[in-house]
Design a protein around this motif. Structure first.
Motif, PDB file in Angstrom:
ATOM      1  N   ALA A  64       0.931   4.129  -2.870  1.00 31.66           N
ATOM      2  CA  ALA A  64       0.700   5.548  -2.566  1.00 31.66           C
ATOM      3  C   ALA A  64       1.869   6.394  -3.063  1.00 31.66           C
ATOM      4  O   ALA A  64       1.679   7.509  -3.565  1.00 31.66           O
ATOM      5  CB  ALA A  64       0.502   5.727  -1.065  1.00 31.66           C
ATOM      6  N   ASP A  73       5.163   6.225   4.807  1.00 36.36           N
ATOM      7  CA  ASP A  73       5.485   6.587   3.418  1.00 36.36           C
ATOM      8  C   ASP A  73       5.274   8.065   3.178  1.00 36.36           C
ATOM      9  O   ASP A  73       4.668   8.762   3.999  1.00 36.36           O
ATOM     10  CB  ASP A  73       4.627   5.752   2.448  1.00 36.36           C
ATOM     11  CG  ASP A  73       3.133   6.079   2.527  1.00 36.36           C
ATOM     12  OD1 ASP A  73       2.753   7.237   2.208  1.00 36.36           O
ATOM     13  OD2 ASP A  73       2.339   5.176   2.884  1.00 36.36           O
ATOM     14  N   THR A 127       1.704   8.908   4.784  1.00 45.51           N
ATOM     15  CA  THR A 127       0.935   8.112   5.738  1.00 45.51           C
ATOM     16  C   THR A 127       1.846   7.284   6.644  1.00 45.51           C
ATOM     17  O   THR A 127       2.824   6.708   6.178  1.00 45.51           O
ATOM     18  CB  THR A 127       0.005   7.138   4.965  1.00 45.51           C
ATOM     19  OG1 THR A 127      -0.802   7.898   4.061  1.00 45.51           O
ATOM     20  CG2 THR A 127      -0.893   6.345   5.910  1.00 45.51           C
ATOM     21  N   ASN A 163       0.835  -1.204   0.000  1.00 48.66           N
ATOM     22  CA  ASN A 163       0.000   0.000   0.000  1.00 48.66           C
ATOM     23  C   ASN A 163       0.868   1.251   0.000  1.00 48.66           C
ATOM     24  O   ASN A 163       0.573   2.224  -0.699  1.00 48.66           O
ATOM     25  CB  ASN A 163      -0.913   0.020   1.224  1.00 48.66           C
ATOM     26  CG  ASN A 163      -2.116  -0.909   1.062  1.00 48.66           C
ATOM     27  OD1 ASN A 163      -2.365  -1.431  -0.022  1.00 48.66           O
ATOM     28  ND2 ASN A 163      -2.845  -1.114   2.154  1.00 48.66           N
ATOM     29  N   PHE A 182      -5.489  -4.014   3.824  1.00 48.69           N
ATOM     30  CA  PHE A 182      -5.166  -3.211   4.988  1.00 48.69           C
ATOM     31  C   PHE A 182      -5.521  -3.928   6.287  1.00 48.69           C
ATOM     32  O   PHE A 182      -4.780  -3.886   7.274  1.00 48.69           O
ATOM     33  CB  PHE A 182      -5.889  -1.864   4.898  1.00 48.69           C
ATOM     34  CG  PHE A 182      -5.746  -1.049   6.137  1.00 48.69           C
ATOM     35  CD1 PHE A 182      -4.566  -0.372   6.389  1.00 48.69           C
ATOM     36  CD2 PHE A 182      -6.772  -0.992   7.071  1.00 48.69           C
ATOM     37  CE1 PHE A 182      -4.408   0.354   7.562  1.00 48.69           C
ATOM     38  CE2 PHE A 182      -6.618  -0.271   8.240  1.00 48.69           C
ATOM     39  CZ  PHE A 182      -5.434   0.406   8.483  1.00 48.69           C
TER      40      PHE A 182
END
Ligand code: ADP
Length: 630
Positions: free
Chosen positions: A44, A81, A173, A40, A127
């Protein structure tokens, strides 16, 4: 203000207890939480890069590295990230609404699901795999969008969550996992390191990894806030541009060899490799290596690793790679392989079928190319490659059609021939009166030495068929080659193996022949030995013991578990050919009865000896008798 709850709500799954189920069911695979969260983060990051390159984002991209850190004291793992981040709206949309079409459906389906991948993919749970290892998960995020506010989301694994104002000051994030008591193994740096090595080693964004201890402040900063001892985690643990993503023209042999060493540090150098690269009608890249096989026991399957966009997925590729190529090593990367579906679905998937036949074709092309470009080098490698090629020829008709050109037969002099070359080599000498061509072979040149020599003396060639796959391969060849039989050199006396017109009758009378047979029957005294008096060339051994080709094959097959156990349970029976034209035979006929028996016994033992069948007490008796005779 940051602690003020802005919104509380319920994650929209129609059951209260979905997380305990997920947790429990997925327990064995729980390490993949890290793969899911890091993927993820990669997504992103790539999205923000793409937005920038398309001109939709004009601020500094900054350092885009992803950081994975573990804090053993606080019992947290953080994946951080600098990607696109999320707004509160997006969190509600993408995180809160778990993509279940319904809890009932989930409950139905998870019963038949085989592993975590299947559930995660099918139900969009990426997630949420975090809850396999965490009691509580926190997201701190700031969207790239102009004027966006930082958001904090917390969920304790029940279906209720909380959204408040967040702390993040820079775009991106953080996902913070509060590791549960059963999963504390993941707080060990070495454990996390090995998971990252497995799943993240070739991710396209640099990943930094290390331990830090944020729960113990290490002094204060200028503003008087506690400063944490942060072990610098600047070591990047992945290769962002692995060789399979590069064009082959940019790569040297050394690059391929280095990559192989990186993948399989303790293996011998590979023989050669194939770079796979296709983007229509499906996307697939990869490098497959032909390993050097030291012995048959070393055949390791599951050495090929499957990636999807550089994320490691599995090393169980048996539904994607043709069976016979499972012995290869290397990497396949394809976003077009459905990763999250059941086996039977995978086998029926048309992309997967195309991929399988593409790989098989590429391997055939590469072998053909090697053979044409460097026949000598190819022949030297044949003892290793041969196994793949024969296996492939047996299991994949299309592969056999291609492999005909570079499939080699090897004779006892270690000379190699293609199928056509071999046919023309032996055609003249080894065609019998019935017009059938006979290929002679040995599975054990040491043991069959006397037979091989006899065949060679007669101008016949003998093939070496001593690998475990050869008993199947022989059948296959017979079914493919026209008017051709394969016979093991010891399957009968030579003149019977290849019957020519000129086979002359022996000079014994019928009475003499019968007498001879009964002398041998008496001397041998064994119902599994069938004595026959035959007319063989005078220089052929006086007694030859053979087992018929078909009988031996049936037995071999039943040993290999071919299902024909009827033959397996039958006693071995042999043919004992007495050469009526040998001068010792007339000596026997002329001798007195006691001598007749002992001579016959001795000749029979000699026959057994050359077959490797004389053992134990019989062997001892034979040796003693020989000394006496001399
Ligand atoms: P998937 O990745 O298969 O879409 P997930 O449950 O893993 O399913 O994630 C749901 C969505 O949440 C993602 O599609 C993405 O929009 C958003 N998301 C998850 N992690 C991040 C992140 N680190 N940065 C930005 N968005 C994210």
């Amino acid at each position: 203000m940051s602690t003020m709850v802005q919104e509380k709500g319920t994650i929209s799954v129609n059951t209260e207890n979905i997380f305990p189920i997920i947790k429990k069911f997925l327990y064995s695979d729980n390490e993949i939480f890290l793969r899911e969260l890091v993927s993820n983060a990669v997504d992103a990051t790539q999205k923000v890069k793409r937005l920038a390159s398309l001109g939709h984002y004009s601020k500094e991209l900054g350092n885009l590295n992803i950081k994975v850190s573990v804090d053993p004291a606080a019992k947290t793992i953080t994946i951080s990230d600098s990607g696109i981040g999320m707004t509160a709206e997006e969190i509600k949309k993408y995180i809160n609404q778990v993509a279940f079409s319904g809890a009932t459906e989930f409950m139905e389906k998870f019963k038949e699901a085989k592993d975590a991948n299947e559930i995660i993919g099918r139900f969009g749970l990426g997630f949420y795999s975090a809850f396999m290892v965490a009691d509580k998960v926190e997201i701190q995020t700031l969207s790239y969008q102009e004027g966006a506010e930082p958001v904090r989301w917390v969920c304790d694994g029940s279906t209720s969550f909380e959204i408040t104002e967040g702390d993040r000051t820079t775009r991106g994030t953080d996902v913070i996992l509060y590791i549960n008591s059963e999963s504390e193994e993941f707080l060990q740096e070495s454990r996390l390191q090995s998971i990252l090595d497995k799943y993240a080693k070739f991710l396209p964004v640099p990943i930094q990894f290390g331990t830090r201890n944020e729960s113990e402040p290490d002094g204060e900063d200028e503003e008087g806030k506690p400063k944490y001892k942060t072990v610098e985690i600047d070591n990047i643990i992945n290769t962002t541009v692995p060789i399979w993503t590069k064009p082959p023209s940019e790569l040297k042999d050394e690059d391929y060899l280095n990559f192989y060493r990186e993948l399989y540090p303790f293996s011998e150098e590979p023989l050669f490799w194939i770079h796979l690269n296709v983007d229509y009608p499906f996307t697939l890249t990869g490098v497959l290596y032909f390993p050097k096989i030291k012995n048959e026991l070393e055949l390791h399957k599951n050495k090929i690793r499957l990636y999807s966009r550089q994320v490691f997925i599995t090393d169980e590729v048996k539904d994607i790679v043709p069976e016979f190529l499972l012995l290869l090593h290397g990497v396949i990367d394809s976003p077009d392989i459905p990763l999250n579906v059941s086996r039977s679905y995978l086998q029926a998937d048309s992309n997967v079928k195309k991929i399988t036949s593409y790989i098989s074709r590429k391997v055939a092309d590469r072998l053909g190319e090697l053979f044409i470009k460097d026949r000598k080098g190819y022949e030297e490698k044949w003892s290793d490659i041969g196994l793949f090629v024969k296996y492939g020829a047996l299991s994949d008709e299309k592969f056999y059609e291609r492999a005909k050109e570079f499939l080699l037969l090897t004779n006892t002099n270690k000379e190699h021939f293609t199928l056509t070359e071999y046919e023309s080599k032996v055609k003249e000498q080894q065609t019998g009166k019935d017009g059938r061509l006979v290929y002679l072979y040995t599975s054990d040149p040491e043991r069959h030495d006397s037979y091989v020599r006899a065949a060679n003396k007669k101008g016949y060639d003998v093939l070496l068929m001593n690998s475990p796959i050869d008993s199947h391969f022989i059948h296959h060849l017979e079914s493919k080659l026209e008017k051709t039989s394969l016979k093991r050199v010891d399957a009968d006396v030579l003149d019977k193996l290849i019957e020519k017109e000129d086979a002359a009758r022996h000079t014994l009378t019928e009475d003499e022949a019968n007498k001879l047979k009964s002398i041998f029957d008496k001397a041998i005294n064994n119902p599994t030995m069938h004595v026959q008096v035959e007319s063989l060339p005078a220089e052929t051994m006086p007694v030859t013991i053979t087992m018929e080709e078909w009988m031996r094959r049936m037995k071999d097959m039943s040993k290999l578990g071919g299902g024909m156990n009827f033959y397996g349970s039958m006693p071995d029976t042999y043919k004992v050919s007495i050469n009526a034209n040998h001068k010792l035979i007339s000596k026997i006929l002329g001798a007195d009865e006691a001598q007749q028996t002992s001579l016959a016994k001795h000749l029979f033992d000699l026959g057994l000896l050359s077959q490797g069948l004389l053992k134990g007490a019989d062997l001892t008796a034979f040796v003693e008798r020989s000394v006496e005779v001399i």
